[in-house]
Design a protein around this motif. Structure first.
Motif, PDB file in Angstrom:
ATOM      1  N   UNK A 459     -14.697  17.260  43.667  1.00 19.15           N
ATOM      2  CA  UNK A 459     -15.170  16.266  42.721  1.00 19.15           C
ATOM      3  C   UNK A 459     -15.480  16.853  41.352  1.00 19.15           C
ATOM      4  N   UNK A 460     -15.746  18.158  41.300  1.00 19.98           N
ATOM      5  CA  UNK A 460     -15.993  18.823  40.021  1.00 19.98           C
ATOM      6  C   UNK A 460     -14.707  18.995  39.234  1.00 19.98           C
ATOM      7  N   UNK A 461     -13.577  19.105  39.933  1.00 21.54           N
ATOM      8  CA  UNK A 461     -12.313  19.432  39.278  1.00 21.54           C
ATOM      9  C   UNK A 461     -11.308  18.296  39.261  1.00 21.54           C
ATOM     10  N   UNK A 462     -11.546  17.237  40.016  1.00 27.37           N
ATOM     11  CA  UNK A 462     -10.509  16.210  40.149  1.00 27.37           C
ATOM     12  C   UNK A 462     -11.144  14.835  40.301  1.00 27.37           C
ATOM     13  N   UNK A 463     -10.490  13.840  39.729  1.00 31.67           N
ATOM     14  CA  UNK A 463     -10.836  12.442  39.906  1.00 31.67           C
ATOM     15  C   UNK A 463      -9.545  11.655  40.134  1.00 31.67           C
ATOM     16  N   UNK A 464      -9.571  10.580  40.928  1.00 25.05           N
ATOM     17  CA  UNK A 464      -8.345   9.798  41.173  1.00 25.05           C
ATOM     18  C   UNK A 464      -7.747   9.297  39.859  1.00 25.05           C
ATOM     19  N   UNK A 465      -6.442   9.511  39.674  1.00 22.09           N
ATOM     20  CA  UNK A 465      -5.781   9.104  38.452  1.00 22.09           C
ATOM     21  C   UNK A 465      -4.617   8.177  38.778  1.00 22.09           C
ATOM     22  N   UNK A 466      -3.866   7.789  37.734  1.00 27.71           N
ATOM     23  CA  UNK A 466      -2.757   6.859  37.928  1.00 27.71           C
ATOM     24  C   UNK A 466      -1.704   7.433  38.858  1.00 27.71           C
ATOM     25  N   UNK A 467      -1.442   8.729  38.739  1.00 23.99           N
ATOM     26  CA  UNK A 467      -0.425   9.344  39.587  1.00 23.99           C
ATOM     27  C   UNK A 467      -0.805   9.253  41.060  1.00 23.99           C
ATOM     28  N   UNK A 468      -2.082   9.454  41.376  1.00 23.37           N
ATOM     29  CA  UNK A 468      -2.532   9.378  42.765  1.00 23.37           C
ATOM     30  C   UNK A 468      -2.272   7.994  43.339  1.00 23.37           C
TER      31      UNK A 468
END
Length: 663
Positions: A459-468
């Motif tokens: 959670x520190x390095x990644x958040x759900x984005x459009x690609x996901x």
């Protein structure tokens, strides 16, 4: 072959028959009575000869070719081939012929090849079997146009009955053509008759007509929420009753019985649930596709099902997406742990790896979407910043280049070596750590081992984005993710929705939009450490990798805790002067005990025990603080080291504590 109630047109062949007679033999076969035959092919020639006999008052014998008994399929084909060449019969007659051929074992491609038409044409003709008999007969009589019939084949039996009632009532209008399609699929009024749930449980408004005979749900969204919950309950009931599988069709997708065969539950039959746009639900129990049913009859379906691999949980691009983002998060976190990187370097040097030549991880993306997502992630930005700092340390002129994987000559190697000699140990460790990070293989078991050891918080390095969300295409998994974000009630309420709709709801929760309560911190199970699956289908390499290596790290954790506890207890013994002949016993949370001899010391003047390093004590010495800290670091449990005078018995270990006693 039937031509309905219309007599065949013989005007084109009557002059030839009148002048030369019937030259081509009729194709006939016995019809069950002695010396009696029925015409299979040549009906028009027969009627032409009969018409000529009526004109002349007498008829000549006709040449005939007699077919063998029992060859019904060949007879039907011969009949239809001749009539197709002469005069197209009505589609209902073709359906009757095609359906009889299907029952006798002919497939759609077989029928299409026999009559020289496309598979699609055959399927469209067979789709007439989804109509009520009254509608088919009306179509045969040309009382219904083709477009209307096409739309009626997609209607449920109840809708077809309603349409027939409208058509039979002179005071009502039965929609046809495009209006019929709107009537079937575009209406917003949802009748209470289609609800699977109890009407008393519906909290919204229900409207009725003037006579109170028909009522409708005023809030379509609320209806679908309750209806989807009821569909979920119905599906669970079928599964609990022993059905092998319940297939929930997409909204509006019609169940074509012509493409399936009735199969009982004990032979592997499935349940298909079809949901129309107007809310009606139809459950088709005990069906298999024709291909599956044929395999079941041959007795080989069980062996093939066991050997056939199940559809993997993740698609190739989604697995690539997960691998690269996890790789980015782990190696960014590892930069703060140079000692761990050093040990990883030694492991690579001893055992080797696919990247240890030395080559850096190429980070190949499956498509442009994954490339753009990785380039914009927080972990890559942090990694790039620290890489530029290391490049400056080694004197590289290219601040946007890479550290590892160069193909330089011996002079270049000597130049880097001279530069490293001028750096302090801390800077060399920074360079070494980044080299290890650049050569860390994405999607490997090492990523799982390292990420779990470092307790990486993705959670520190990644958040759900459009690609996901673009790569998320599995409806079952999307519904499980919706349950994680919005709860089981919300997920059950949308179980029949398309993947696109469920993904939109998840994004609404994450953004706090459209009336959804915002979810601040959410990680899919795929991105957590340790990784978890959403289904039991398998095909998630990341979770399998952690399962493989997890026992190794559990054993090492026990040994490390015991070593730290032993060291801490030894410090307590050395700090207690006069404790001659004492025996130190260490009991860890895993019940691992070991004895450490202590130096001979004079005895204490007072036999009363004293407590040291007790958590929460108002005063703690410098040594006690250090020992307590090391004990707490050795185990996540609450540690309370106790020092007792000349006691050879250990008191019972209180749950959540690790007692250290000196006997």
């Amino acid at each position: 072959m039937r031509h309905g109630k219309r007599a065949p047109d013989i005007s084109d062949i009557l002059p030839s028959v009148r002048a030369r007679g019937v030259l081509v033999p009729l194709l006939v076969r016995p019809n069950g009575q002695p010396e009696t035959f029925e015409i299979v092919a040549g009906r028009r020639r027969y009627f032409a000869a009969k018409s000529l006999a009526d004109e002349r008052g007498q008829g000549d014998p006709l040449p005939c070719a007699i077919m063998e008994d029992g060859d019904d399929a060949d007879a039907l084909e011969a009949s239809l081939i001749e009539n197709l060449a002469r005069l197209d019969p009505d589609e209902v007659s073709q359906w009757e012929t095609f359906s009889r051929l299907v029952r006798q074992g002919r497939t759609v491609p077989d029928i299409a090849a026999t009559f020289g038409i496309t598979d699609l044409k055959v399927k469209r003709i067979l789709a007439l079997g989804d109509l009520l008999p009254k509608i088919r007969e009306a179509y045969r009589r040309e009382e219904i146009d083709t477009e209307t019939v096409r739309h009626l084949t997609m209607a449920s039996k109840a809708q077809q009955k309603d349409w027939l009632a409208l058509s039979a009532d002179p005071d009502q209008y039965a929609p046809r053509g495009f209006q019929l399609k709107q009537w079937l699929f575009g209406g917003q009024s949802i009748s209470t008759k289609v609800a699977l749930f109890a009407i008393d449980e519906y909290p919204g408004l229900i409207t009725s007509d003037l006579f109170g005979e028909d009522s409708y749900f005023a809030d379509a969204d609320l209806f679908w929420q309750k209806q989807n919950e009821a569909i979920t309950a119905r599906r669970d009931t079928y599964l609990n009753d022993g059905w092998s599988e319940v297939v929930l069709l997409e909204p509006g997708q019609y169940f074509h019985a012509g493409d399936h065969e009735k199969t009982p539950k004990k032979k592997g039959g499935k349940v298909f649930i079809a949901v129309t746009y107007c809310g009606e639900v139809e459950c088709h129990e005990g069906w298999l596709s024709r291909k599956q049913a044929r395999r079941a009859r041959e007795g080989g379906e069980q062996e093939e099902t066991a050997a056939k691999p199940q559809r993997p949980e993740l698609t190739g691009p989604m697995q690539n997406y997960v691998d690269l983002h996890r790789h980015a998060g782990v190696r960014a976190a590892m930069l703060d742990h140079p000692a761990v990187a050093l040990r990883l370097v030694v492991a690579h040097a001893i055992t080797g790896s696919g990247l240890w030549q030395v080559r850096r991880e190429p980070q190949r993306a499956a498509n442009e979407t994954v490339t753009a997502s990785l380039a914009g992630c927080k972990a890559e930005a942090a990694f790039g910043k620290k890489r530029r700092e290391v490049l400056a340390l080694v004197g590289s002129p290219d601040e946007d280049g890479v550290v590892a994987g160069s193909n330089g000559d011996a002079f270049a190697i000597a130049g880097v070596f001279a530069r490293l000699l001028a750096l302090c140990d801390d800077d060399v460790m920074r360079v070494l750590t980044l080299v290890m990070a650049e050569t860390l293989a994405a999607g490997s078991t090492v990523i799982e081992a390292l990420g779990n050891h470092l307790n990486v918080d993705m959670g520190t390095w990644w958040q759900p984005d459009d690609a996901f969300f673009d790569l998320l295409r599995d409806k079952e998994i999307a519904n499980s993710m919706l349950a994680d974000v919005g709860g089981k009630l919300v997920a059950d309420g949308n179980v029949a929705e398309k993947v696109k709709t469920q993904k939109k709801i998840i994004r609404d929760f994450l953004a706090g939009e459209n009336g959804r309560l915002r979810v601040e911190t959410w990680l899919p199970r795929w991105m957590k450490f340790p990784a978890e699956s959403y289904t039991s289908r398998g095909g998630f390499r990341t979770a399998d990798q952690w399962t493989q290596v997890q026992p190794l790290f559990v054993r090492e954790s026990i040994r490390a805790r015991a070593a730290v506890l032993s060291s801490a207890a030894a410090q307590i013994a050395r700090a207690a002067p006069g404790r001659a002949g004492c025996r130190l016993v260490v009991l860890s949370s895993q019940c691992l005990a070991r004895e450490i001899p202590t130096p001979t010391r004079p005895h204490f003047g007072s036999p009363a025990p004293r407590r040291v390093a007790c958590r929460g004590a108002p005063r703690m010495g410098q040594l006690s603080d250090r020992v307590a800290d090391r004990a707490r670091a050795a185990s996540p449990l609450h540690c309370r080291p106790l020092l007792c005078h000349r006691s050879r018995h250990l008191s019972p270990c209180v749950s959540g504590t690790i007692p250290l006693r000196l006997a």
